[in-house]
Design a protein around this motif. Structure first.
Motif, PDB file in Angstrom:
ATOM      1  N   LYS A  88     -25.790  52.096 127.009  1.00 47.86           N
ATOM      2  CA  LYS A  88     -24.560  51.817 126.260  1.00 47.86           C
ATOM      3  C   LYS A  88     -24.828  51.365 124.831  1.00 47.86           C
ATOM      4  CE  LYS A  88     -22.001  50.659 130.465  1.00 47.86           C
ATOM      5  NZ  LYS A  88     -21.253  49.613 131.214  1.00 47.86           N
ATOM      6  N   SER A  89     -26.056  50.987 124.556  1.00 51.89           N
ATOM      7  CA  SER A  89     -26.446  50.592 123.198  1.00 51.89           C
ATOM      8  C   SER A  89     -27.827  51.173 122.920  1.00 51.89           C
ATOM      9  CB  SER A  89     -26.455  49.070 123.061  1.00 51.89           C
ATOM     10  OG  SER A  89     -27.337  48.488 124.011  1.00 51.89           O
ATOM     11  N   THR A  90     -28.386  50.883 121.763  1.00 50.81           N
ATOM     12  CA  THR A  90     -29.710  51.406 121.424  1.00 50.81           C
ATOM     13  C   THR A  90     -30.737  50.919 122.437  1.00 50.81           C
ATOM     14  OG1 THR A  90     -29.138  51.385 119.075  1.00 50.81           O
ATOM     15  CG2 THR A  90     -31.468  51.576 119.635  1.00 50.81           C
ATOM     16  N   ALA A  91     -31.345  51.858 123.136  1.00 48.76           N
ATOM     17  CA  ALA A  91     -32.296  51.505 124.199  1.00 48.76           C
ATOM     18  C   ALA A  91     -33.578  50.925 123.609  1.00 48.76           C
ATOM     19  CB  ALA A  91     -32.608  52.736 125.042  1.00 48.76           C
ATOM     20  N   PHE A  92     -34.278  50.156 124.425  1.00 51.45           N
ATOM     21  CA  PHE A  92     -35.539  49.515 124.043  1.00 51.45           C
ATOM     22  C   PHE A  92     -36.641  50.018 124.958  1.00 51.45           C
ATOM     23  CE2 PHE A  92     -38.461  45.898 125.031  1.00 51.45           C
ATOM     24  CZ  PHE A  92     -39.054  45.764 123.787  1.00 51.45           C
ATOM     25  N   SER A  93     -37.768  50.400 124.377  1.00 51.36           N
ATOM     26  CA  SER A  93     -38.944  50.773 125.163  1.00 51.36           C
ATOM     27  C   SER A  93     -40.179  50.420 124.354  1.00 51.36           C
ATOM     28  CB  SER A  93     -38.930  52.269 125.512  1.00 51.36           C
ATOM     29  OG  SER A  93     -39.023  53.064 124.337  1.00 51.36           O
ATOM     30  N   PHE A  94     -41.317  50.410 125.009  1.00 50.57           N
ATOM     31  CA  PHE A  94     -42.542  50.102 124.279  1.00 50.57           C
ATOM     32  C   PHE A  94     -43.733  50.772 124.939  1.00 50.57           C
ATOM     33  CE2 PHE A  94     -41.775  46.625 127.269  1.00 50.57           C
ATOM     34  CZ  PHE A  94     -43.005  46.429 127.877  1.00 50.57           C
ATOM     35  N   GLU A  95     -44.818  50.794 124.183  1.00 50.91           N
ATOM     36  CA  GLU A  95     -46.060  51.436 124.607  1.00 50.91           C
ATOM     37  C   GLU A  95     -47.147  50.377 124.719  1.00 50.91           C
ATOM     38  OE1 GLU A  95     -47.318  55.202 122.663  1.00 50.91           O
ATOM     39  OE2 GLU A  95     -49.047  54.017 121.986  1.00 50.91           O
ATOM     40  N   ILE A  96     -47.938  50.468 125.789  1.00 53.28           N
ATOM     41  CA  ILE A  96     -49.031  49.520 125.962  1.00 53.28           C
ATOM     42  C   ILE A  96     -50.368  50.249 126.001  1.00 53.28           C
ATOM     43  CG2 ILE A  96     -47.662  47.751 127.124  1.00 53.28           C
ATOM     44  CD1 ILE A  96     -48.806  48.810 129.759  1.00 53.28           C
ATOM     45  N   LEU A  97     -51.398  49.510 125.669  1.00 49.14           N
ATOM     46  CA  LEU A  97     -52.769  50.010 125.661  1.00 49.14           C
ATOM     47  C   LEU A  97     -53.495  49.463 126.880  1.00 49.14           C
ATOM     48  CD1 LEU A  97     -54.974  51.424 123.752  1.00 49.14           C
ATOM     49  CD2 LEU A  97     -55.518  49.086 123.030  1.00 49.14           C
ATOM     50  N   PRO A  98     -54.095  50.318 127.725  1.00 48.17           N
ATOM     51  CA  PRO A  98     -54.868  49.794 128.859  1.00 48.17           C
ATOM     52  C   PRO A  98     -55.968  48.852 128.376  1.00 48.17           C
ATOM     53  CG  PRO A  98     -54.566  52.165 129.073  1.00 48.17           C
ATOM     54  CD  PRO A  98     -54.096  51.786 127.694  1.00 48.17           C
ATOM     55  N   SER A 104     -58.926  42.482 133.383  1.00 45.84           N
ATOM     56  CA  SER A 104     -57.918  42.541 134.430  1.00 45.84           C
ATOM     57  C   SER A 104     -56.645  43.211 133.925  1.00 45.84           C
ATOM     58  CB  SER A 104     -57.592  41.121 134.906  1.00 45.84           C
ATOM     59  OG  SER A 104     -56.427  41.102 135.686  1.00 45.84           O
ATOM     60  N   ILE A 105     -55.904  43.816 134.849  1.00 46.44           N
ATOM     61  CA  ILE A 105     -54.596  44.385 134.521  1.00 46.44           C
ATOM     62  C   ILE A 105     -53.609  43.291 134.129  1.00 46.44           C
ATOM     63  CG2 ILE A 105     -53.616  44.297 136.840  1.00 46.44           C
ATOM     64  CD1 ILE A 105     -52.408  47.079 136.271  1.00 46.44           C
ATOM     65  N   GLN A 106     -53.986  42.035 134.378  1.00 50.31           N
ATOM     66  CA  GLN A 106     -53.111  40.924 134.009  1.00 50.31           C
ATOM     67  C   GLN A 106     -52.811  40.944 132.519  1.00 50.31           C
ATOM     68  OE1 GLN A 106     -51.654  38.847 136.294  1.00 50.31           O
ATOM     69  NE2 GLN A 106     -50.400  38.284 134.511  1.00 50.31           N
ATOM     70  N   LYS A 107     -53.735  41.465 131.709  1.00 51.98           N
ATOM     71  CA  LYS A 107     -53.481  41.571 130.267  1.00 51.98           C
ATOM     72  C   LYS A 107     -52.279  42.467 129.994  1.00 51.98           C
ATOM     73  CE  LYS A 107     -58.152  40.758 128.441  1.00 51.98           C
ATOM     74  NZ  LYS A 107     -57.796  39.766 127.430  1.00 51.98           N
ATOM     75  N   VAL A 108     -52.158  43.525 130.781  1.00 47.50           N
ATOM     76  CA  VAL A 108     -50.999  44.410 130.667  1.00 47.50           C
ATOM     77  C   VAL A 108     -49.738  43.701 131.143  1.00 47.50           C
ATOM     78  CG1 VAL A 108     -49.954  46.536 131.565  1.00 47.50           C
ATOM     79  CG2 VAL A 108     -52.353  46.528 130.867  1.00 47.50           C
ATOM     80  N   TYR A 109     -49.851  43.021 132.277  1.00 50.88           N
ATOM     81  CA  TYR A 109     -48.692  42.300 132.812  1.00 50.88           C
ATOM     82  C   TYR A 109     -48.204  41.226 131.848  1.00 50.88           C
ATOM     83  CZ  TYR A 109     -49.789  44.414 137.380  1.00 50.88           C
ATOM     84  OH  TYR A 109     -50.021  45.280 138.421  1.00 50.88           O
ATOM     85  N   PRO A 117     -30.652  56.650 119.254  1.00 51.28           N
ATOM     86  CA  PRO A 117     -30.444  56.423 120.686  1.00 51.28           C
ATOM     87  C   PRO A 117     -31.360  55.377 121.288  1.00 51.28           C
ATOM     88  CG  PRO A 117     -31.663  58.460 120.310  1.00 51.28           C
ATOM     89  CD  PRO A 117     -31.234  57.969 118.960  1.00 51.28           C
ATOM     90  N   SER A 118     -32.511  55.164 120.666  1.00 49.16           N
ATOM     91  CA  SER A 118     -33.504  54.267 121.236  1.00 49.16           C
ATOM     92  C   SER A 118     -34.494  53.860 120.157  1.00 49.16           C
ATOM     93  CB  SER A 118     -34.239  54.982 122.381  1.00 49.16           C
ATOM     94  OG  SER A 118     -35.216  54.151 122.966  1.00 49.16           O
ATOM     95  N   LEU A 119     -35.182  52.747 120.382  1.00 49.02           N
ATOM     96  CA  LEU A 119     -36.302  52.328 119.550  1.00 49.02           C
ATOM     97  C   LEU A 119     -37.517  52.185 120.452  1.00 49.02           C
ATOM     98  CD1 LEU A 119     -34.632  49.521 117.373  1.00 49.02           C
ATOM     99  CD2 LEU A 119     -35.260  51.814 116.610  1.00 49.02           C
ATOM    100  N   HIS A 120     -38.633  52.757 120.026  1.00 47.77           N
ATOM    101  CA  HIS A 120     -39.848  52.724 120.826  1.00 47.77           C
ATOM    102  C   HIS A 120     -40.931  52.000 120.035  1.00 47.77           C
ATOM    103  CE1 HIS A 120     -42.540  53.967 123.997  1.00 47.77           C
ATOM    104  NE2 HIS A 120     -43.393  54.464 123.115  1.00 47.77           N
ATOM    105  N   PHE A 121     -41.440  50.890 120.572  1.00 52.58           N
ATOM    106  CA  PHE A 121     -42.366  50.032 119.850  1.00 52.58           C
ATOM    107  C   PHE A 121     -43.810  50.243 120.301  1.00 52.58           C
ATOM    108  CE2 PHE A 121     -38.296  47.988 119.374  1.00 52.58           C
ATOM    109  CZ  PHE A 121     -38.330  47.474 118.087  1.00 52.58           C
ATOM    110  N   TYR A 122     -44.693  50.338 119.311  1.00 54.46           N
ATOM    111  CA  TYR A 122     -46.136  50.390 119.569  1.00 54.46           C
ATOM    112  C   TYR A 122     -46.652  48.954 119.518  1.00 54.46           C
ATOM    113  CZ  TYR A 122     -45.359  55.317 118.555  1.00 54.46           C
ATOM    114  OH  TYR A 122     -44.879  56.605 118.573  1.00 54.46           O
ATOM    115  N   THR A 123     -47.118  48.447 120.672  1.00 51.53           N
ATOM    116  CA  THR A 123     -47.426  47.013 120.776  1.00 51.53           C
ATOM    117  C   THR A 123     -48.886  46.664 120.570  1.00 51.53           C
ATOM    118  OG1 THR A 123     -47.850  47.072 123.170  1.00 51.53           O
ATOM    119  CG2 THR A 123     -45.562  46.764 122.462  1.00 51.53           C
ATOM    120  N   MET A 124     -49.743  47.646 120.315  1.00 55.61           N
ATOM    121  CA  MET A 124     -51.174  47.347 120.185  1.00 55.61           C
ATOM    122  C   MET A 124     -51.420  46.259 119.138  1.00 55.61           C
ATOM    123  SD  MET A 124     -54.254  49.946 119.229  1.00 55.61           S
ATOM    124  CE  MET A 124     -55.943  49.359 119.048  1.00 55.61           C
ATOM    125  N   MET A 125     -51.944  45.115 119.571  1.00 56.88           N
ATOM    126  CA  MET A 125     -52.217  43.945 118.726  1.00 56.88           C
ATOM    127  C   MET A 125     -50.950  43.392 118.077  1.00 56.88           C
ATOM    128  SD  MET A 125     -55.851  45.035 116.918  1.00 56.88           S
ATOM    129  CE  MET A 125     -55.161  46.499 116.146  1.00 56.88           C
TER     130      MET A 125
END
Length: 317
Positions: free
Chosen positions: A11-21, A27-32, A296-304
C-alpha cells in the motif's frame, strides 16, 4: 509469495534490503543481527548475494607458490533457506553465471526448489577475479540472459541435458539488474536498453538498479525505459556512503556519479564518522524524493552500512 506480487500489493513504498553472507568460519548470527535490526520496517523480501570461488597463490614452506581455489563466503542457498524459515520473509538468493558452471547452477536450482525458495535475482556477476578457465563457454554462461534461459528451461521442467525434471511445484519468479548510468561494458545506452528489453521479454518480472546517488539519472532512465516499452517495476537500489574514501572508490567500482553538492559535503568531512552522517542525510533526502515520485519500492545495499540503513528507514518509514 512472488516478489513482484509483494511489490504490487504494497500500500506504500515497499522496503527491502540485500545482505552479504559472512566470511567463511563466521556464524550466520551476523546475518541474523542485520535482519533483527531492520525487520521492524516490514521488509517485503531479503536478497542474499552470491560469491564465486577465487584462485589465490599460497606460499609454501620452501618459498614456492601453490595455486589454490578458495571460497571466502558460504553459498546463498543455505542462507536463503535459513532466513526464510526463521523469519517467514521471502528470501531472494542471487544466481550468477560467472564463476559457477551450468551444472552447479542446476544443482542450486534443484536445492532451492526443494527448500521452497522460489524467488531469484539473476545476474552475470563480477568477472574481475576470474581466470580464463572459469569462463569457458561450454561450462559457464557468458551473460545473464544466457543464465535466464537456463532458469526458464528449469521452470518448464527441462534439465541441462534435455531430460525431464519432475516435481517442480512452484516455478521460479525472478528479477534482473539494470544500470541507470549504463553498464560499464556496454558500448552505449542504446545497447544497454536493447538487452534490458530482452531480459523483460524473456521473463524478468521486475528490475533492480545498480546503486546511484543522483535521482535525476534514475528518473531519466525510467522515462527512457518506458518510452522503449519496458513496463515492469524498476526498483531503485540505494547505498548509503559510510566511509570518506567512498567518494572516489564507489564511482570507480560501480561507475556511479556522485553529485557535486554531495561530493562537496563529503570533502569537508574530517573523518569517516562525519562522512557517515553526511551519507545518511543525503540518503534520507534521496529516498524522500524517490517516494514523492511514487517509486514502488526502495532496495537498500547494507554492506558495511546496516546502521545507516536503520537510521534512514527510521526516518522515512
Amino acid at each position: 509469495m512472488k516478489v513482484i506480487d509483494l511489490i504490487r500489493n504494497s500500500k506504500s513504498t515497499a522496503f527491502s534490503f540485500e545482505i552479504l553472507p559472512p566470511l567463511k568460519g563466521n556464524s550466520i548470527q551476523k546475518v541474523y543481527n542485520v535482519i533483527d535490526k531492520l525487520k521492524e520496517f516490514d521488509p517485503k523480501y531479503i536478497n542474499i548475494t552470491s560469491h564465486h570461488s577465487e584462485f589465490v597463490y599460497k606460499t609454501l614452506p620452501d618459498g614456492s607458490f601453490q595455486k589454490v581455489n578458495i571460497r571466502k563466503r558460504p553459498g546463498s542457498v543455505a542462507i536463503a533457506s535459513a532466513i526464510q524459515n526463521k523469519y517467514g520473509i521471502p528470501a531472494v538468493p542471487h544466481i550468477i553465471c560467472k564463476g559457477f558452471t551450468k551444472d552447479e547452477t542446476e544443482y542450486a536450482l534443484i536445492d532451492l526448489n526443494f527448500l521452497g525458495v522460489n524467488n531469484l535475482l539473476i545476474l552475470r556477476g563480477d568477472i574481475k577475479t576470474l581466470e580464463a578457465s572459469q569462463q569457458k563457454p561450454e561450462l559457464y554462461h557468458d551473460h545473464a540472459t544466457d543464465l535466464q534461459q537456463q532458469v526458464n528451461h528449469f521452470n518448464e521442467g527441462i534439465a541441462l541435458d534435455g531430460s525431464k525434471i519432475d516435481g517442480i511445484e512452484t516455478p521460479f519468479s525472478y528479477g534482473m539488474a539494470c544500470y541507470p548510468e549504463k553498464h560499464e561494458e556496454a558500448p552505449n545506452m542504446e545497447s544497454d536498453i536493447y538487452y534490458l528489453k530482452e531480459k523483460v521479454k524473456n521473463g524478468a518480472e521486475y528490475l533492480v538498479t545498480q546503486m546511484f546517488f543522483d535521482n535525476d539519472k534514475y528518473y531519466a532512465f525510467v522515462d527512457r525505459c518506458r518510452a522503449e516499452g519496458i513496463t515492469v517495476p524498476i526498483i531503485p537500489g540505494i547505498k548509503p556512503i559510510v566511509f570518506k574514501n567512498q567518494l572516489t572508490v564507489l564511482p570507480k567500482i560501480f561507475r556511479a556519479d556522485i553529485p557535486e553538492p554531495f561530493a562537496t559535503e563529503l570533502r569537508k568531512c574530517k573523518d569517516d564518522a562525519e562522512a557517515k552522517e553526511v551519507g545518511v542525510e543525503w540518503c534520507i533526502q534521496q529516498c524522500k524524493d524517490l517516494i514523492a515520485h511514487g517509486v514502488p519500492s526502495l532496495h537498500f545495499y547494507t554492506m558495511m552500512a546496516s546502521d545507516s540503513v536503520y537510521k534512514i528507514a527510521k526516518e522515512i518509514y
